[in-house]
Design a protein around this motif. Structure first.
Motif, PDB file in Angstrom:
ATOM      1  N   TYR A 303      30.305  47.224  38.764  1.00 20.71           N
ATOM      2  CA  TYR A 303      30.574  46.568  37.394  1.00 20.71           C
ATOM      3  C   TYR A 303      31.744  45.953  37.528  1.00 20.71           C
ATOM      4  N   PHE A 304      32.799  46.767  37.676  1.00 14.44           N
ATOM      5  CA  PHE A 304      34.268  46.443  37.412  1.00 14.44           C
ATOM      6  C   PHE A 304      34.850  45.456  38.503  1.00 14.44           C
ATOM      7  N   ILE A 305      33.914  45.198  39.705  1.00 11.33           N
ATOM      8  CA  ILE A 305      34.323  44.049  40.313  1.00 11.33           C
ATOM      9  C   ILE A 305      33.329  42.524  40.474  1.00 11.33           C
ATOM     10  N   GLY A 306      32.734  42.815  39.029  1.00 12.05           N
ATOM     11  CA  GLY A 306      31.663  41.708  39.031  1.00 12.05           C
ATOM     12  C   GLY A 306      32.385  40.536  38.049  1.00 12.05           C
ATOM     13  N   LYS A 307      31.481  39.600  37.747  1.00  7.74           N
ATOM     14  CA  LYS A 307      32.305  38.367  37.172  1.00  7.74           C
ATOM     15  C   LYS A 307      33.107  38.619  35.925  1.00  7.74           C
ATOM     16  N   GLU A 308      32.214  39.509  35.031  1.00 11.04           N
ATOM     17  CA  GLU A 308      32.600  39.433  33.572  1.00 11.04           C
ATOM     18  C   GLU A 308      33.867  40.106  33.571  1.00 11.04           C
ATOM     19  N   VAL A 309      33.970  41.342  34.224  1.00  8.66           N
ATOM     20  CA  VAL A 309      35.325  42.069  34.308  1.00  8.66           C
ATOM     21  C   VAL A 309      36.388  41.301  34.926  1.00  8.66           C
ATOM     22  N   GLN A 310      36.088  40.865  36.189  1.00  7.70           N
ATOM     23  CA  GLN A 310      37.178  40.285  36.923  1.00  7.70           C
ATOM     24  C   GLN A 310      37.760  38.923  36.153  1.00  7.70           C
ATOM     25  N   SER A 311      36.976  38.291  35.416  1.00  7.97           N
ATOM     26  CA  SER A 311      37.286  37.164  34.482  1.00  7.97           C
ATOM     27  C   SER A 311      38.331  37.757  33.371  1.00  7.97           C
ATOM     28  N   ARG A 312      38.091  38.940  32.931  1.00  4.71           N
ATOM     29  CA  ARG A 312      38.841  39.434  31.806  1.00  4.71           C
ATOM     30  C   ARG A 312      40.233  39.887  32.509  1.00  4.71           C
ATOM     31  N   VAL A 313      40.280  40.411  33.903  1.00  2.84           N
ATOM     32  CA  VAL A 313      41.410  40.885  34.418  1.00  2.84           C
ATOM     33  C   VAL A 313      42.308  39.593  34.447  1.00  2.84           C
ATOM     34  N   ALA A 314      42.119  38.648  34.772  1.00  9.96           N
ATOM     35  CA  ALA A 314      42.803  37.375  34.847  1.00  9.96           C
ATOM     36  C   ALA A 314      43.179  36.945  33.643  1.00  9.96           C
ATOM     37  N   SER A 315      42.062  36.706  32.706  1.00  4.48           N
ATOM     38  CA  SER A 315      42.716  35.936  31.502  1.00  4.48           C
ATOM     39  C   SER A 315      43.178  36.983  30.570  1.00  4.48           C
ATOM     40  N   GLU A 316      42.744  38.019  30.331  1.00  5.04           N
ATOM     41  CA  GLU A 316      43.140  39.013  29.175  1.00  5.04           C
ATOM     42  C   GLU A 316      44.339  39.970  29.696  1.00  5.04           C
ATOM     43  N   LEU A 317      44.393  40.156  30.952  1.00  6.87           N
ATOM     44  CA  LEU A 317      45.269  41.316  31.409  1.00  6.87           C
ATOM     45  C   LEU A 317      46.305  40.785  32.005  1.00  6.87           C
ATOM     46  N   SER A 318      46.416  39.523  32.233  1.00  5.27           N
ATOM     47  CA  SER A 318      47.602  38.763  32.907  1.00  5.27           C
ATOM     48  C   SER A 318      47.808  39.015  34.472  1.00  5.27           C
ATOM     49  N   LEU A 319      46.587  39.633  34.943  1.00  2.00           N
ATOM     50  CA  LEU A 319      46.910  40.107  36.411  1.00  2.00           C
ATOM     51  C   LEU A 319      46.027  39.132  37.471  1.00  2.00           C
ATOM     52  N   VAL A 320      46.003  39.412  38.623  1.00  2.00           N
ATOM     53  CA  VAL A 320      45.480  38.718  39.748  1.00  2.00           C
ATOM     54  C   VAL A 320      44.125  39.334  39.902  1.00  2.00           C
ATOM     55  N   ALA A 321      42.963  38.659  39.521  1.00  3.82           N
ATOM     56  CA  ALA A 321      41.497  39.110  39.812  1.00  3.82           C
ATOM     57  C   ALA A 321      41.464  39.385  41.267  1.00  3.82           C
TER      58      ALA A 321
END
Length: 372
Positions: A303-321
């Protein structure tokens, strides 16, 4: 007179009433040790619904406190308080592979890890996260120990260009530092002297013990530079930075920046000419997980390497997905060589780690004395 059968039945009844229940064969929860902001309440709701739908009677939950540093995470995992961890990659082999004894290899071909195939190839077989050719981690997201300048008050021509610029009078008291992971601060001091960022570890790996001791002792050039770096800090933080008035240059792993900008800030990552201090956070399974509990952990990780979370990693956490499934990956798009050319923090050996901690403690004390 009581029959033997009646007597035995009464004994069993007493035992059932007054003795504590036997421990169940499996812990009912899947305990997650993670950095603040990585796992939301919405994530837990989705994960637990997925587990129930697929017939797994386990409840995923985030344990308290959040992850803070390598030592804290290692101790919690060793004590058996964790099932799934979000270890920073170099923590795995820090101080002589000690954490590798408590986490297990990942079955990257598991049918429950269907999203694994979409991970960025450059991140899936990094040597510091492997043992005997087996990977001990699943990439989650990464970034740099970055400095974010407040462009609401700092014009373009005043933004630092080099790590050396932090030591200029203009920046004294205007930047913050993390004090729980001193490796990054030592790297900054090293680069400000024109040395490689992980100079001390390089010496230790080469077997140059005397050189390590000399470079880290009080009065050395590196120790003095680190003291100056600490003396100039306007704030020190542990788990997450704050944005008090007066700070114009905030150090951060990245996740806090998006929220600060939503609150009206204009904090932008500085691209220092010496390069990035790059790290990768990962997902790991403890060694004791097996059977259906391990299967459930794989579903959680997927789940955590799926599209929804990985998109949030880049957009909301300011990290590199870590996954190509992310809707966008702005930092990587701006700098495609972010992971391949950045200075990945290494797993310091015991000598380098101990000497740097001693040097940092001494430098911090000297900086505090100078402030008074």
């Amino acid at each position: 007179m009581k029959t033997p059968e009646r007597f035995l039945a009464n004994v069993l009844l007493v035992l059932m009433l007054f003795l504590p229940p036997l421990a169940s064969a499996a812990e009912p929860d899947l305990r997650i040790l993670t950095w603040e902001g990585y796992v939301t309440e919405a994530d837990l709701g989705t994960i637990n619904a997925l587990l129930r739908e697929q017939g797994y009677e386990f409840e995923a939950r985030v344990i308290s406190p959040y992850a803070e540093d390598a030592e804290q995470m290692y101790n919690l995992i060793r004590k058996g308080d964790v099932d799934i961890a979000f270890l920073t990659l170099f923590f795995i082999k820090l101080q002589g592979d000690r954490s590798t004894r408590f986490i297990q290899p990942i079955d990257t071909t598991s049918p429950r890890l269907g999203n694994y195939q979409h991970l960025l190839p450059a991140l899936t077989r990094i040597p510091m996260g492997m043992h005997d050719e087996q990977v001990l981690y699943i990439p989650f997201g990464g970034g740099s120990y970055g400095f974010y300048v407040n462009r609401n008050v700092v014009p373009e021509d005043r933004v630092p260009k080099s790590w050396r610029d932090l030591f200029a009078p203009r920046w004294q008291g205007k930047y913050s530092l993390n004090k729980s992971q001193i490796w990054y601060n030592v790297a900054i001091a090293s680069m400000a002297l024109g040395l490689p960022p992980y100079h001390i570890n390089d010496l230790a790996v080469d077997g140059r013990r005397d050189a390590v001791v000399e470079a880290t002792q009080p009065g050395s050039a590196l120790s003095e530079k680190l003291t100056a770096l600490y003396r100039g800090a306007g704030e020190f933080w542990e788990a997450a930075p704050s944005f008090p008035a007066g700070l114009e240059n905030v150090s951060s792993w990245g996740p806090e920046i998006a929220q600060a900008n939503k609150d009206g800030g204009d904090w932008r990552l500085i691209q220092f000419e010496e390069g990035e201090l790059v790290w990768l956070d990962t997902i790991n399974f403890v060694a004791e997980l097996e059977g259906r509990r391990l299967e459930a952990a794989e579903i959680v990780a997927n789940y955590f390497i799926g599209k929804e979370v990985q998109s949030r990693v880049a957009s909301e956490l300011s990290l590199v997905a870590a996954s190509s499934l992310a809707d966008s990956n702005p930092i990587l798009q701006r700098n495609p060589g972010f992971f391949t050319t950045g200075a990945f923090v290494p797993p310091y050996n015991a000598l380098a780690d101990n000497r740097m901690n001693l040097m940092s403690d001494s430098a911090l004390q000297a900086a505090r004395q100078a402030a008074h």
